[in-house]
Scaffold this motif. Structure first.
Motif, PDB file in Angstrom:
ATOM      1  N   GLU A   4     -55.954 -82.196 -44.927  1.00 45.33           N
ATOM      2  CA  GLU A   4     -54.812 -81.429 -45.211  1.00 45.33           C
ATOM      3  C   GLU A   4     -53.618 -82.031 -45.455  1.00 45.33           C
ATOM      4  OE1 GLU A   4     -55.981 -77.715 -42.560  1.00 45.33           O
ATOM      5  OE2 GLU A   4     -54.476 -78.895 -41.528  1.00 45.33           O
ATOM      6  N   HIS A   5     -52.956 -82.110 -46.670  1.00 42.76           N
ATOM      7  CA  HIS A   5     -51.831 -82.460 -47.115  1.00 42.76           C
ATOM      8  C   HIS A   5     -51.638 -83.901 -46.554  1.00 42.76           C
ATOM      9  CE1 HIS A   5     -50.651 -78.371 -47.497  1.00 42.76           C
ATOM     10  NE2 HIS A   5     -50.846 -78.087 -46.414  1.00 42.76           N
ATOM     11  N   VAL A   6     -52.684 -84.765 -46.997  1.00 42.96           N
ATOM     12  CA  VAL A   6     -52.616 -86.057 -46.643  1.00 42.96           C
ATOM     13  C   VAL A   6     -51.903 -86.893 -47.614  1.00 42.96           C
ATOM     14  CG1 VAL A   6     -54.262 -88.245 -46.492  1.00 42.96           C
ATOM     15  CG2 VAL A   6     -54.874 -86.362 -45.205  1.00 42.96           C
ATOM     16  N   VAL A  18     -47.468 -95.418 -53.238  1.00 38.17           N
ATOM     17  CA  VAL A  18     -47.962 -94.169 -52.589  1.00 38.17           C
ATOM     18  C   VAL A  18     -49.401 -94.005 -53.379  1.00 38.17           C
ATOM     19  CG1 VAL A  18     -47.460 -91.786 -52.876  1.00 38.17           C
ATOM     20  CG2 VAL A  18     -45.608 -93.319 -53.021  1.00 38.17           C
ATOM     21  N   ALA A  19     -50.234 -94.245 -52.440  1.00 40.49           N
ATOM     22  CA  ALA A  19     -51.487 -94.277 -52.813  1.00 40.49           C
ATOM     23  C   ALA A  19     -52.303 -92.753 -52.749  1.00 40.49           C
ATOM     24  CB  ALA A  19     -52.429 -95.267 -51.812  1.00 40.49           C
ATOM     25  N   LEU A  20     -51.776 -91.934 -51.943  1.00 43.35           N
ATOM     26  CA  LEU A  20     -52.191 -90.668 -52.036  1.00 43.35           C
ATOM     27  C   LEU A  20     -51.037 -89.616 -51.814  1.00 43.35           C
ATOM     28  CD1 LEU A  20     -55.224 -90.824 -49.582  1.00 43.35           C
ATOM     29  CD2 LEU A  20     -55.428 -90.627 -51.937  1.00 43.35           C
ATOM     30  N   LYS A  21     -50.997 -88.556 -52.554  1.00 43.48           N
ATOM     31  CA  LYS A  21     -49.538 -87.878 -52.614  1.00 43.48           C
ATOM     32  C   LYS A  21     -49.552 -86.695 -51.695  1.00 43.48           C
ATOM     33  CE  LYS A  21     -48.201 -89.686 -56.946  1.00 43.48           C
ATOM     34  NZ  LYS A  21     -48.554 -89.680 -58.585  1.00 43.48           N
ATOM     35  N   GLY A  59     -49.970 -85.824 -42.980  1.00 41.64           N
ATOM     36  CA  GLY A  59     -51.055 -85.103 -42.813  1.00 41.64           C
ATOM     37  C   GLY A  59     -52.330 -85.082 -41.875  1.00 41.64           C
ATOM     38  N   ARG A  60     -53.300 -84.327 -41.999  1.00 43.41           N
ATOM     39  CA  ARG A  60     -54.311 -84.402 -41.015  1.00 43.41           C
ATOM     40  C   ARG A  60     -55.706 -84.263 -41.584  1.00 43.41           C
ATOM     41  NH1 ARG A  60     -54.358 -79.370 -36.869  1.00 43.41           N
ATOM     42  NH2 ARG A  60     -55.266 -77.929 -38.445  1.00 43.41           N
ATOM     43  N   ILE A  61     -56.618 -84.832 -40.928  1.00 42.26           N
ATOM     44  CA  ILE A  61     -58.213 -84.766 -41.177  1.00 42.26           C
ATOM     45  C   ILE A  61     -59.090 -84.097 -40.143  1.00 42.26           C
ATOM     46  CG2 ILE A  61     -60.101 -85.959 -42.012  1.00 42.26           C
ATOM     47  CD1 ILE A  61     -58.220 -88.079 -43.429  1.00 42.26           C
ATOM     48  N   LEU A  62     -59.832 -83.285 -40.279  1.00 43.93           N
ATOM     49  CA  LEU A  62     -60.615 -82.616 -39.253  1.00 43.93           C
ATOM     50  C   LEU A  62     -62.132 -82.712 -39.745  1.00 43.93           C
ATOM     51  CD1 LEU A  62     -57.740 -80.766 -39.813  1.00 43.93           C
ATOM     52  CD2 LEU A  62     -59.025 -79.358 -37.691  1.00 43.93           C
ATOM     53  N   ILE A 212     -61.452 -84.446 -58.697  1.00 47.73           N
ATOM     54  CA  ILE A 212     -61.043 -85.692 -59.728  1.00 47.73           C
ATOM     55  C   ILE A 212     -59.360 -86.091 -59.398  1.00 47.73           C
ATOM     56  CG2 ILE A 212     -60.565 -86.352 -62.203  1.00 47.73           C
ATOM     57  CD1 ILE A 212     -62.608 -84.320 -62.882  1.00 47.73           C
ATOM     58  N   LEU A 213     -59.700 -87.267 -58.949  1.00 46.36           N
ATOM     59  CA  LEU A 213     -58.201 -87.946 -58.190  1.00 46.36           C
ATOM     60  C   LEU A 213     -57.780 -88.869 -59.381  1.00 46.36           C
ATOM     61  CD1 LEU A 213     -57.054 -88.067 -55.412  1.00 46.36           C
ATOM     62  CD2 LEU A 213     -58.359 -90.333 -55.009  1.00 46.36           C
ATOM     63  N   GLU A 214     -56.540 -88.501 -59.655  1.00 53.73           N
ATOM     64  CA  GLU A 214     -55.742 -89.437 -60.558  1.00 53.73           C
ATOM     65  C   GLU A 214     -54.300 -89.749 -59.771  1.00 53.73           C
ATOM     66  OE1 GLU A 214     -56.977 -87.411 -64.838  1.00 53.73           O
ATOM     67  OE2 GLU A 214     -54.752 -87.641 -64.607  1.00 53.73           O
ATOM     68  N   ASP A 215     -54.027 -91.118 -59.863  1.00 49.72           N
ATOM     69  CA  ASP A 215     -52.870 -91.323 -59.410  1.00 49.72           C
ATOM     70  C   ASP A 215     -52.579 -90.897 -57.933  1.00 49.72           C
ATOM     71  OD1 ASP A 215     -51.192 -93.239 -60.147  1.00 49.72           O
ATOM     72  OD2 ASP A 215     -50.191 -91.955 -61.822  1.00 49.72           O
ATOM     73  N   GLY A 216     -53.525 -90.980 -57.012  1.00 50.18           N
ATOM     74  CA  GLY A 216     -53.364 -90.358 -55.836  1.00 50.18           C
ATOM     75  C   GLY A 216     -52.953 -88.940 -55.625  1.00 50.18           C
ATOM     76  N   ALA A 217     -53.442 -88.062 -56.518  1.00 53.71           N
ATOM     77  CA  ALA A 217     -53.487 -86.625 -56.637  1.00 53.71           C
ATOM     78  C   ALA A 217     -54.661 -85.953 -57.356  1.00 53.71           C
ATOM     79  CB  ALA A 217     -52.219 -86.088 -57.218  1.00 53.71           C
ATOM     80  N   ILE A 218     -55.096 -84.838 -56.633  1.00 52.52           N
ATOM     81  CA  ILE A 218     -56.495 -84.118 -57.239  1.00 52.52           C
ATOM     82  C   ILE A 218     -55.901 -83.441 -58.212  1.00 52.52           C
ATOM     83  CG2 ILE A 218     -57.969 -82.476 -56.459  1.00 52.52           C
ATOM     84  CD1 ILE A 218     -58.351 -83.876 -53.807  1.00 52.52           C
ATOM     85  N   VAL A 219     -56.320 -83.389 -59.326  1.00 58.18           N
ATOM     86  CA  VAL A 219     -56.092 -82.755 -60.668  1.00 58.18           C
ATOM     87  C   VAL A 219     -56.963 -81.802 -61.066  1.00 58.18           C
ATOM     88  CG1 VAL A 219     -54.668 -84.813 -61.408  1.00 58.18           C
ATOM     89  CG2 VAL A 219     -57.077 -84.677 -62.264  1.00 58.18           C
ATOM     90  N   GLU A 220     -58.294 -81.955 -60.535  1.00 64.99           N
ATOM     91  CA  GLU A 220     -59.132 -80.963 -60.774  1.00 64.99           C
ATOM     92  C   GLU A 220     -60.404 -80.746 -59.525  1.00 64.99           C
ATOM     93  OE1 GLU A 220     -61.107 -78.860 -64.425  1.00 64.99           O
ATOM     94  OE2 GLU A 220     -60.231 -81.008 -64.834  1.00 64.99           O
ATOM     95  N   GLN A 221     -60.795 -79.563 -59.425  1.00 67.50           N
ATOM     96  CA  GLN A 221     -61.809 -79.696 -58.451  1.00 67.50           C
ATOM     97  C   GLN A 221     -62.606 -78.260 -58.714  1.00 67.50           C
ATOM     98  OE1 GLN A 221     -59.908 -79.548 -54.542  1.00 67.50           O
ATOM     99  NE2 GLN A 221     -62.142 -78.751 -53.772  1.00 67.50           N
TER     100      GLN A 221
END
Ligand code: ADP
Ligand code: ADP
Length: 231
Positions: A4-6, A18-21, A59-62, A212-221
């Motif tokens: 969530e919002h990591v 910034v590795a993950l947005k 952000g958090r991970i469960l 699909i991860l691009e530049d720290g963001a998921i662009v497609e799923q």
């Protein structure tokens, strides 16, 4: 696994990376979920956050409803034992036999020698390497080394297996066999697998869903069966 919002930022301004947005992902229990992306996209950072080797900046991970990013100390160690991990370079200990590599996590758990031996045999037969118990990693092929890595990763009966480019060092035929083994384990044990890869073929062969991860963001799923337009 719920992500969530990591966000993950390495370093400090003005040299921060910034590795993950703002990554949001839901990996359903029992599925094989692929994260596809090029080098530098943030795949390893993401998987290291799930494995608790890195902490998200926010952000958090469960995992199974438990907020693992809020844990520390003994609770954190316990949570890590429920997560198995396999690696591109296998990460086997060269001075230990195959059996002793697989036994390593069980030693850390404090299991008795007798119990370890029984469990190691069970794990080696799961990956088809019963006859290699007393062999050293240097005497094995790449595919056999990864089978040892898989056996070790399952030693503590994890709910989740994380795979970090686990077939990237292998030839296509061996890759195919290792992916078949992972799919078999997924089916037989209901093992949830989160794998990162830069190879679409890996996704197509075994993943149910892909992000699909691009530049720290998921662009497609989406579900692999529905992403017909994937390259
Ligand atoms: P991938 O696994 O997709 O190749 P990474 O997660 O390794 O991507 O890297 C994402 C970005 O974060 C890259 O720009 C990388 O240089 C940077 N990065 C990764 N680890 C660190 C670190 N420990 N310190 C600083 N920057 C890092
Ligand atoms: P270090 O602290 O020396 O980097 P780790 O504690 O991360 O080592 O890992 C010790 C060994 O256990 C390594 O060989 C590594 O490949 C393996 N390993 C690390 N994490 C896991 C995991 N979650 N499940 C199974 N094996 C793991």
């Amino acid at each position: 696994i719920t992500i969530e919002h990591v966000r993950k930022i390495y370093g400090r301004a003005p040299n921060e990376v910034v590795a993950l947005k703002n990554v949001n992902l839901e990996v359903p229990k029992g599925e094989i979920f692929g994260v596809l992306g090029q080098s530098g996209a943030g795949k390893s950072t993401l998987i290291r956050c799930v494995n608790l080797l890195e902490r998200p900046t926010s952000g958090r991970i469960l995992v199974n409803g438990q907020e693992i990013t809020a844990l520390s100390g003994g609770e954190l160690r316990k949570a890590r034992q429920r997560i198995g991990m396999i690696f591109q370079q296998f990460n086997l200990l060269s001075s230990r036999t195959v059996a002793d590599n697989v036994a390593f996590p069980l030693e850390l758990m404090g299991l008795s020698k007798t119990k370890r031996q029984a469990r190691v045999l069970e794990l080696l037969s799961l990956v088809g390497l019963e006859d290699k118990a007393n062999t050293y990693p240097a005497q094995l092929s790449g595919g056999q080394k990864q089978r040892v890595g898989i056996a070790r990763s399952l030693a503590n009966s994890p709910d989740i297996l994380l795979s970090d480019e686990a077939t990237s060092a292998l030839d296509p035929q061996t890759t195919h066999a290792i992916l078949d083994l992972l799919r078999d384990l997924n089916k037989r044990m209901g093992l949830t697998i989160l794998l990162i890869t830069h190879e679409m073929n890996v996704v197509k062969q075994i993943c149910h869903q892909v992000a699909i991860l691009e530049d720290g963001a998921i662009v497609e799923q989406g579900r692999v069966s529905q992403l017909a337009a994937l390259p």
